[in-house]
Design a protein around this motif. Structure first.
Motif, PDB file in Angstrom:
ATOM      1  N   MET A 166       0.821  -1.202   0.000  1.00 10.68           N
ATOM      2  CA  MET A 166       0.000   0.000   0.000  1.00 10.68           C
ATOM      3  C   MET A 166       0.860   1.260   0.000  1.00 10.68           C
ATOM      4  O   MET A 166       0.560   2.229  -0.676  1.00 10.68           O
ATOM      5  CB  MET A 166      -0.927  -0.024   1.221  1.00 10.68           C
ATOM      6  CG  MET A 166      -1.829   1.191   1.370  1.00 10.68           C
ATOM      7  SD  MET A 166      -1.065   2.504   2.361  1.00 10.68           S
ATOM      8  CE  MET A 166      -1.058   1.752   3.971  1.00 10.68           C
ATOM      9  N   ALA A 167       1.970   1.269   0.769  1.00 10.33           N
ATOM     10  CA  ALA A 167       2.794   2.471   0.860  1.00 10.33           C
ATOM     11  C   ALA A 167       3.836   2.563  -0.242  1.00 10.33           C
ATOM     12  O   ALA A 167       4.379   3.639  -0.489  1.00 10.33           O
ATOM     13  CB  ALA A 167       3.489   2.536   2.224  1.00 10.33           C
ATOM     14  N   THR A 168       4.120   1.435  -0.910  1.00  8.24           N
ATOM     15  CA  THR A 168       5.197   1.395  -1.895  1.00  8.24           C
ATOM     16  C   THR A 168       4.699   0.740  -3.178  1.00  8.24           C
ATOM     17  O   THR A 168       4.127  -0.353  -3.139  1.00  8.24           O
ATOM     18  CB  THR A 168       6.405   0.614  -1.352  1.00  8.24           C
ATOM     19  OG1 THR A 168       6.778   1.151  -0.081  1.00  8.24           O
ATOM     20  CG2 THR A 168       7.585   0.696  -2.299  1.00  8.24           C
ATOM     21  N   ASN A 169       4.931   1.408  -4.300  1.00 10.65           N
ATOM     22  CA  ASN A 169       4.539   0.866  -5.597  1.00 10.65           C
ATOM     23  C   ASN A 169       5.481  -0.257  -6.024  1.00 10.65           C
ATOM     24  O   ASN A 169       6.560  -0.447  -5.453  1.00 10.65           O
ATOM     25  CB  ASN A 169       4.553   1.973  -6.652  1.00 10.65           C
ATOM     26  CG  ASN A 169       3.465   3.005  -6.420  1.00 10.65           C
ATOM     27  OD1 ASN A 169       2.306   2.660  -6.189  1.00 10.65           O
ATOM     28  ND2 ASN A 169       3.836   4.285  -6.479  1.00 10.65           N
ATOM     29  N   ALA A 170       5.084  -0.969  -7.075  1.00 12.46           N
ATOM     30  CA  ALA A 170       5.869  -2.101  -7.559  1.00 12.46           C
ATOM     31  C   ALA A 170       7.265  -1.695  -8.000  1.00 12.46           C
ATOM     32  O   ALA A 170       8.202  -2.495  -7.921  1.00 12.46           O
ATOM     33  CB  ALA A 170       5.132  -2.789  -8.704  1.00 12.46           C
ATOM     34  N   ASP A 171       7.431  -0.443  -8.456  1.00 11.96           N
ATOM     35  CA  ASP A 171       8.752   0.015  -8.892  1.00 11.96           C
ATOM     36  C   ASP A 171       9.578   0.593  -7.753  1.00 11.96           C
ATOM     37  O   ASP A 171      10.669   1.120  -7.968  1.00 11.96           O
ATOM     38  CB  ASP A 171       8.616   1.049 -10.015  1.00 11.96           C
ATOM     39  CG  ASP A 171       7.892   2.319  -9.570  1.00 11.96           C
ATOM     40  OD1 ASP A 171       7.452   2.390  -8.396  1.00 11.96           O
ATOM     41  OD2 ASP A 171       7.760   3.239 -10.403  1.00 11.96           O
ATOM     42  N   GLY A 172       9.076   0.503  -6.513  1.00 19.77           N
ATOM     43  CA  GLY A 172       9.798   1.004  -5.351  1.00 19.77           C
ATOM     44  C   GLY A 172       9.501   2.444  -4.999  1.00 19.77           C
ATOM     45  O   GLY A 172       9.992   2.943  -3.981  1.00 19.77           O
ATOM     46  N   SER A 173       8.712   3.135  -5.805  1.00 22.05           N
ATOM     47  CA  SER A 173       8.374   4.528  -5.510  1.00 22.05           C
ATOM     48  C   SER A 173       7.276   4.592  -4.450  1.00 22.05           C
ATOM     49  O   SER A 173       6.578   3.609  -4.184  1.00 22.05           O
ATOM     50  CB  SER A 173       7.913   5.245  -6.779  1.00 22.05           C
ATOM     51  OG  SER A 173       6.742   4.635  -7.301  1.00 22.05           O
ATOM     52  N   VAL A 174       7.124   5.757  -3.854  1.00 17.03           N
ATOM     53  CA  VAL A 174       6.117   5.943  -2.807  1.00 17.03           C
ATOM     54  C   VAL A 174       4.723   5.996  -3.429  1.00 17.03           C
ATOM     55  O   VAL A 174       4.490   6.723  -4.402  1.00 17.03           O
ATOM     56  CB  VAL A 174       6.388   7.231  -2.012  1.00 17.03           C
ATOM     57  CG1 VAL A 174       5.272   7.491  -1.007  1.00 17.03           C
ATOM     58  CG2 VAL A 174       7.731   7.136  -1.292  1.00 17.03           C
ATOM     59  N   ASN A 175       3.806   5.255  -2.869  1.00 16.15           N
ATOM     60  CA  ASN A 175       2.421   5.240  -3.335  1.00 16.15           C
ATOM     61  C   ASN A 175       1.633   6.318  -2.584  1.00 16.15           C
ATOM     62  O   ASN A 175       0.904   6.036  -1.631  1.00 16.15           O
ATOM     63  CB  ASN A 175       1.806   3.860  -3.107  1.00 16.15           C
ATOM     64  CG  ASN A 175       0.378   3.756  -3.621  1.00 16.15           C
ATOM     65  OD1 ASN A 175      -0.157   4.699  -4.205  1.00 16.15           O
ATOM     66  ND2 ASN A 175      -0.241   2.606  -3.406  1.00 16.15           N
ATOM     67  N   HIS A 176       1.796   7.562  -3.005  1.00 16.10           N
ATOM     68  CA  HIS A 176       1.161   8.675  -2.295  1.00 16.10           C
ATOM     69  C   HIS A 176      -0.362   8.549  -2.301  1.00 16.10           C
ATOM     70  O   HIS A 176      -1.020   8.833  -1.283  1.00 16.10           O
ATOM     71  CB  HIS A 176       1.582  10.001  -2.927  1.00 16.10           C
ATOM     72  CG  HIS A 176       3.024  10.342  -2.715  1.00 16.10           C
ATOM     73  ND1 HIS A 176       3.503  10.846  -1.521  1.00 16.10           N
ATOM     74  CD2 HIS A 176       4.097  10.234  -3.538  1.00 16.10           C
ATOM     75  CE1 HIS A 176       4.812  11.047  -1.617  1.00 16.10           C
ATOM     76  NE2 HIS A 176       5.197  10.683  -2.830  1.00 16.10           N
TER      77      HIS A 176
END
Length: 573
Positions: free
Chosen positions: A1-11
């Motif tokens: 939930m907090a981190t996207n599949a590419d490692g970026s932040v899931n704002h």
């Protein structure tokens, strides 16, 4: 939930979750939010094996995502609290293992929290072959798992064992007042069967020929089963997962040789009999009891009145906030009519009786008085290596001068870091980093005897730091610590605290003693100018845009005048 599949932040995901959590507690009258995230660490294969396929590709971004999640929750809870006229708590369940914490940088989310609840249990169990206590209070220098990894034999570790409650407490104490820390106690057992070696099983080994389906393991411990595993999970094939997991009331019955009438509810036939005797053992150095069945070679790590009383005294003696329990249903009481232990409140009542007469918990982070004046210099640890590559631990220490005064070469910085790491920190950048005092030296058998190492480092004589400038140095240490704190900087013979360290009661000034002004509107306000990179605690006053603003709660990067009527900054005129 907090981190996207590419490692970026899931704002977007974080905002959705935080809004939902805040709405939930306001609707149903809760006093805050507790986050149990297992685990935002860069260490490969941490957490539930069923999560590895999702978590491992995201490891590089988990720490940042966790930090943004906690910052967002803090801000939204504080906005709701300002509107509702109350303070909403934000707490976390935090890991206690030095292995997991090595991949969590410096646990920098602590600055957003009211309390940390340390999960100081599951420190040994059937996920590996090393037989030891579930939740010992102290290290004894003999931990078989640490010995196998040569922790005791490696000079850079200083003989410090990191699989015990005391080590975990000191890790967090390095960045938090004692009163904002709660230690965890398990009301359940962990255990092995077919234990070989050790003393009555303690520090022996028990290797299984196969591992539970879905565990993700190719090698694991031989966990206790059957009557010694009442609270077991099922593996992915629906079979009993060997773990030696039992409520404490069942363990107490095993100790007395009693087969409780409840066993039929757990699938055992009426008339079930025990094999062998379960002798209670206790190690006073570890503060750890266990049951040892010599006939079955079964080891069950337990808690009872003696160990819980010692842990309660430990909390009181150090001014710790309190305890957290997983889970209350495991506590016990004696049913005289039935002649058996059942669910009760023996251990919980023992702690309550100890805590209700205790002196107030510790509310100060620093062990010494800090200067009353602070300057706007930002310090942060960054660029940590990932996972197993993070050894030795070699982040960059980044110093940014947000004052309007040049810091000359030779300017000295001092700070504290936790005694969870030995006092051998250094740098590789010519800043002369050295530990100038230590509250603890040597191994931690029987516990760490103090909280902090004090470090000094200086800007090289040839290197000044202009307003707005940043300098990095390569820092070096060997065991995990939470965010170093209690910073001071000495400029032209005067020592200041740092504004970003959130020290209570400090006044932000310019080096030299003058109050900083907004460079865009000199002289308009006498309060320090707002700076986007500075962290402000609730009650902080700044000047910006020709107005004076007071922060209603912790904030960083939110510009006064843009946050609205219910925002963090309140116009003071």
């Amino acid at each position: 939930m907090a981190t996207n599949a590419d490692g970026s932040v899931n704002h977007a995901g974080i905002d959705t979750f935080a809004d939902s959590a805040v709405a939930f507690i306001r609707t149903y009258g809760f006093n805050g939010v507790d986050i149990d995230y297992e685990y935002p660490t860069t260490m490969k294969d941490a957490g539930n094996p069923l999560d590895w396929s999702l978590a491992n590709p995201r490891r590089a971004g988990l720490v940042e995502g966790y930090a943004v999640l906690m910052k967002t929750l803090r801000e939204k809870l504080d906005r709701a609290g300002a509107a509702d006229g109350r303070h909403y708590l934000l707490t976390v369940a935090a890991p206690s293992s030095g292995y997991l914490l090595r991949g969590m940088e410096t646990f920098q989310v602590q600055k957003y929290l009211d309390y940390v609840n340390i999960m100081s249990y599951d420190l040994h169990g059937a996920w590996n072959e090393y037989v030891g206590p579930n939740a010992s209070l102290f290290d004894d220098g003999k931990d078989a798992e640490l010995a196998a990894a040569n922790v005791y034999g490696s000079a850079q570790y200083g003989g410090i064992g990191y699989l015990n409650t005391d080590w975990a407490y000191h890790y967090f104490r390095g960045s938090m007042p004692a009163g904002r820390i709660n230690i965890g106690l398990p009301y359940y057992t962990r255990g092995h069967k077919n234990v070989q070696g050790g003393t009555d099983g303690l520090w022996g080994r028990a290797t299984a020929s196969s591992c539970p389906a879905g565990s993700g393991l190719t090698k694991c411990g031989d966990g206790a089963v059957g009557i010694d595993n009442l609270w077991h999970d099922l593996d992915t094939e629906g079979k009993e997962s060997p773990a030696g997991s039992n409520p404490m009331w069942h363990a107490k019955n095993l100790e007395k040789g009693v087969v409780g009438d409840y066993v039929t509810d757990y699938g055992f036939p009426a008339g079930t009999e025990l094999t062998g005797t379960y002798a209670r053992k206790y190690d006073s150095t570890l503060v750890a009891p266990w049951l040892w069945n010599a006939e079955k070679k079964v080891f069950l790590s337990t808690e009872d009145e003696q160990s819980v009383a010692a842990k309660a005294d430990y909390v009181v003696d150090r001014g710790i906030g309190g305890t957290m329990v997983w889970e209350l249903a495991g506590d016990y009481g004696w049913n005289d009519a039935k002649g058996q232990y059942e669910q009760g409140d023996t251990l919980t009542s023992l702690m309550y009786d100890t805590f209700r007469t205790a002196t107030p918990y510790g509310a100060k982070k620093s062990g010494a008085d800090l200067p009353a004046e602070a300057v706007n210099v930002d310090v942060r640890f960054t660029d940590f290596k990932l996972g197993d590559s993070n050894y030795p631990i070699t982040p960059k220490l980044r110093i940014t001068n947000n004052t309007q005064t040049t810091l000359p070469g030779g300017t000295e910085f001092q700070f504290d870091y936790a005694t969870s790491a030995p006092g051998n920190a250094s740098d590789q950048s010519g800043f002369g980093t050295e530990v100038i005092s230590s509250d603890h030296t040597g191994d931690n058998v029987g516990g760490l005897r103090g909280d902090f190492h004090r470090v000094s480092l200086k800007l090289p004589a040839w290197q000044s730091l202009a307003p707005g400038a940043t300098v990095d140095l390569s820092f070096n240490y060997y065991l995990p610590v939470s965010t170093p704190s209690n910073w001071t900087v000495t400029v032209s013979g005067t020592t200041y605290a740092l504004a970003g360290d959130l020290a209570r009661g400090t006044t932000v000034v310019e080096p030299g003693g003058t109050t900083p002004t907004d460079p865009g509107e000199p002289g308009d306000c006498t309060d320090p100018a707002w700076n986007a990179s500075t962290a402000y605690g609730g009650g902080s006053v700044v000047s910006h845009g020709g107005r004076v603003w007071r922060a209603q709660w912790w904030t960083q990067g939110e510009e006064p005048g843009t946050t609205g009527e219910w925002g963090v900054w309140r116009d003071q005129g």
